[in-house]
Design a protein around this motif. Structure first.
Motif, PDB file in Angstrom:
ATOM      1  N   ASP A 121       0.840  -1.205   0.000  1.00  0.00           N
ATOM      2  CA  ASP A 121       0.000   0.000   0.000  1.00  0.00           C
ATOM      3  C   ASP A 121       0.874   1.253   0.000  1.00  0.00           C
ATOM      4  O   ASP A 121       0.573   2.225  -0.697  1.00  0.00           O
ATOM      5  CB  ASP A 121      -0.928   0.027   1.213  1.00  0.00           C
ATOM      6  N   LEU A 122       1.956   1.238   0.779  1.00  0.00           N
ATOM      7  CA  LEU A 122       2.884   2.371   0.780  1.00  0.00           C
ATOM      8  C   LEU A 122       3.379   2.623  -0.634  1.00  0.00           C
ATOM      9  O   LEU A 122       3.360   3.748  -1.110  1.00  0.00           O
ATOM     10  CB  LEU A 122       4.076   2.105   1.695  1.00  0.00           C
ATOM     11  N   ARG A 123       3.795   1.578  -1.329  1.00  0.00           N
ATOM     12  CA  ARG A 123       4.306   1.726  -2.691  1.00  0.00           C
ATOM     13  C   ARG A 123       3.234   2.309  -3.606  1.00  0.00           C
ATOM     14  O   ARG A 123       3.489   3.238  -4.350  1.00  0.00           O
ATOM     15  CB  ARG A 123       4.813   0.391  -3.233  1.00  0.00           C
ATOM     16  N   ARG A 124       2.036   1.780  -3.535  1.00  0.00           N
ATOM     17  CA  ARG A 124       0.944   2.266  -4.381  1.00  0.00           C
ATOM     18  C   ARG A 124       0.651   3.737  -4.103  1.00  0.00           C
ATOM     19  O   ARG A 124       0.525   4.552  -5.027  1.00  0.00           O
ATOM     20  CB  ARG A 124      -0.314   1.416  -4.148  1.00  0.00           C
ATOM     21  N   ILE A 125       0.584   4.094  -2.835  1.00  0.00           N
ATOM     22  CA  ILE A 125       0.284   5.470  -2.431  1.00  0.00           C
ATOM     23  C   ILE A 125       1.400   6.409  -2.881  1.00  0.00           C
ATOM     24  O   ILE A 125       1.146   7.483  -3.427  1.00  0.00           O
ATOM     25  CB  ILE A 125       0.067   5.549  -0.907  1.00  0.00           C
ATOM     26  N   PHE A 126       2.649   5.996  -2.671  1.00  0.00           N
ATOM     27  CA  PHE A 126       3.756   6.871  -3.018  1.00  0.00           C
ATOM     28  C   PHE A 126       3.925   6.998  -4.526  1.00  0.00           C
ATOM     29  O   PHE A 126       4.233   8.071  -5.032  1.00  0.00           O
ATOM     30  CB  PHE A 126       5.062   6.402  -2.358  1.00  0.00           C
ATOM     31  N   GLU A 127       3.706   5.915  -5.259  1.00  0.00           N
ATOM     32  CA  GLU A 127       3.769   5.990  -6.728  1.00  0.00           C
ATOM     33  C   GLU A 127       2.711   6.977  -7.239  1.00  0.00           C
ATOM     34  O   GLU A 127       2.993   7.773  -8.141  1.00  0.00           O
ATOM     35  CB  GLU A 127       3.558   4.608  -7.356  1.00  0.00           C
ATOM     36  N   ALA A 128       1.513   6.944  -6.679  1.00  0.00           N
ATOM     37  CA  ALA A 128       0.468   7.893  -7.072  1.00  0.00           C
ATOM     38  C   ALA A 128       0.886   9.317  -6.700  1.00  0.00           C
ATOM     39  O   ALA A 128       0.660  10.261  -7.468  1.00  0.00           O
ATOM     40  CB  ALA A 128      -0.861   7.528  -6.402  1.00  0.00           C
ATOM     41  N   HIS A 129       1.511   9.465  -5.559  1.00  0.00           N
ATOM     42  CA  HIS A 129       1.989  10.780  -5.127  1.00  0.00           C
ATOM     43  C   HIS A 129       3.030  11.333  -6.102  1.00  0.00           C
ATOM     44  O   HIS A 129       3.019  12.518  -6.429  1.00  0.00           O
ATOM     45  CB  HIS A 129       2.565  10.675  -3.713  1.00  0.00           C
ATOM     46  N   LEU A 130       3.918  10.473  -6.579  1.00  0.00           N
ATOM     47  CA  LEU A 130       4.954  10.918  -7.519  1.00  0.00           C
ATOM     48  C   LEU A 130       4.378  11.404  -8.842  1.00  0.00           C
ATOM     49  O   LEU A 130       5.035  12.126  -9.570  1.00  0.00           O
ATOM     50  CB  LEU A 130       5.970   9.797  -7.771  1.00  0.00           C
ATOM     51  N   ALA A 131       3.161  11.018  -9.124  1.00  0.00           N
ATOM     52  CA  ALA A 131       2.502  11.465 -10.354  1.00  0.00           C
ATOM     53  C   ALA A 131       1.922  12.869 -10.227  1.00  0.00           C
ATOM     54  O   ALA A 131       1.510  13.458 -11.224  1.00  0.00           O
ATOM     55  CB  ALA A 131       1.408  10.475 -10.757  1.00  0.00           C
ATOM     56  N   THR A 132       1.910  13.428  -9.002  1.00  0.00           N
ATOM     57  CA  THR A 132       1.386  14.783  -8.832  1.00  0.00           C
ATOM     58  C   THR A 132       2.383  15.784  -9.400  1.00  0.00           C
ATOM     59  O   THR A 132       3.584  15.518  -9.492  1.00  0.00           O
ATOM     60  CB  THR A 132       1.123  15.113  -7.351  1.00  0.00           C
ATOM     61  N   GLU A 133       1.879  16.945  -9.757  1.00  0.00           N
ATOM     62  CA  GLU A 133       2.719  17.976 -10.371  1.00  0.00           C
ATOM     63  C   GLU A 133       3.868  18.408  -9.447  1.00  0.00           C
ATOM     64  O   GLU A 133       5.022  18.531  -9.883  1.00  0.00           O
ATOM     65  CB  GLU A 133       1.862  19.179 -10.743  1.00  0.00           C
ATOM     66  N   ALA A 134       3.557  18.614  -8.166  1.00  0.00           N
ATOM     67  CA  ALA A 134       4.574  19.078  -7.222  1.00  0.00           C
ATOM     68  C   ALA A 134       5.678  18.036  -7.033  1.00  0.00           C
ATOM     69  O   ALA A 134       6.869  18.362  -7.045  1.00  0.00           O
ATOM     70  CB  ALA A 134       3.940  19.414  -5.882  1.00  0.00           C
ATOM     71  N   ALA A 135       5.288  16.781  -6.848  1.00  0.00           N
ATOM     72  CA  ALA A 135       6.285  15.731  -6.644  1.00  0.00           C
ATOM     73  C   ALA A 135       7.101  15.511  -7.913  1.00  0.00           C
ATOM     74  O   ALA A 135       8.321  15.317  -7.843  1.00  0.00           O
ATOM     75  CB  ALA A 135       5.614  14.435  -6.207  1.00  0.00           C
ATOM     76  N   ALA A 136       6.459  15.546  -9.064  1.00  0.00           N
ATOM     77  CA  ALA A 136       7.175  15.353 -10.332  1.00  0.00           C
ATOM     78  C   ALA A 136       8.218  16.448 -10.534  1.00  0.00           C
ATOM     79  O   ALA A 136       9.348  16.177 -10.975  1.00  0.00           O
ATOM     80  CB  ALA A 136       6.194  15.316 -11.499  1.00  0.00           C
TER      81      ALA A 136
END
Length: 96
Positions: free
Chosen positions: A31-46
């Motif tokens: 779940d951590l991986r799934r959540i963080f991968e989705a987070h990395l797709a956000t504009e700020a994280a990217a």
């Protein structure tokens, strides 16, 4: 630390969101991986991942820090995988 050539840069957008931290503390690493991968797709994280990639490409050593002791259970692992895939750098864990 600047006197010995070490700089600190807090890339807040590359931190783990609260629900990801909760998943990690609960032992739900998938779940951590799934959540963080989705987070990395956000504009700020990217944008901050791009900045980190530029720093790595600059050739200076980079150290990713986190409170999580086990690299396999941490967002650092995911960031390291991304960096290795994008820039071909070697990622080394400093703790066993």
């Amino acid at each position: 630390v600047a006197t010995v050539g070490i700089d600190y840069l807090h890339l807040r957008g590359l931190g783990t969101p609260p629900d990801g931290r909760l998943a990690a503390r609960s032992g739900r690493y998938a779940d951590l991986r799934r959540i963080f991968e989705a987070h990395l797709a956000t504009e700020a994280a990217a944008a901050e991942l791009d900045e980190l990639t530029r720093l790595v490409a600059g050739g200076r050593p980079v150290c990713l820090l986190c409170f999580e002791r086990h690299a396999d259970h941490c967002h650092r692992r995911i960031l390291g995988e991304r960096l290795a895939g994008q820039s071909g750098v070697e990622v080394v864990d400093l703790t066993p």
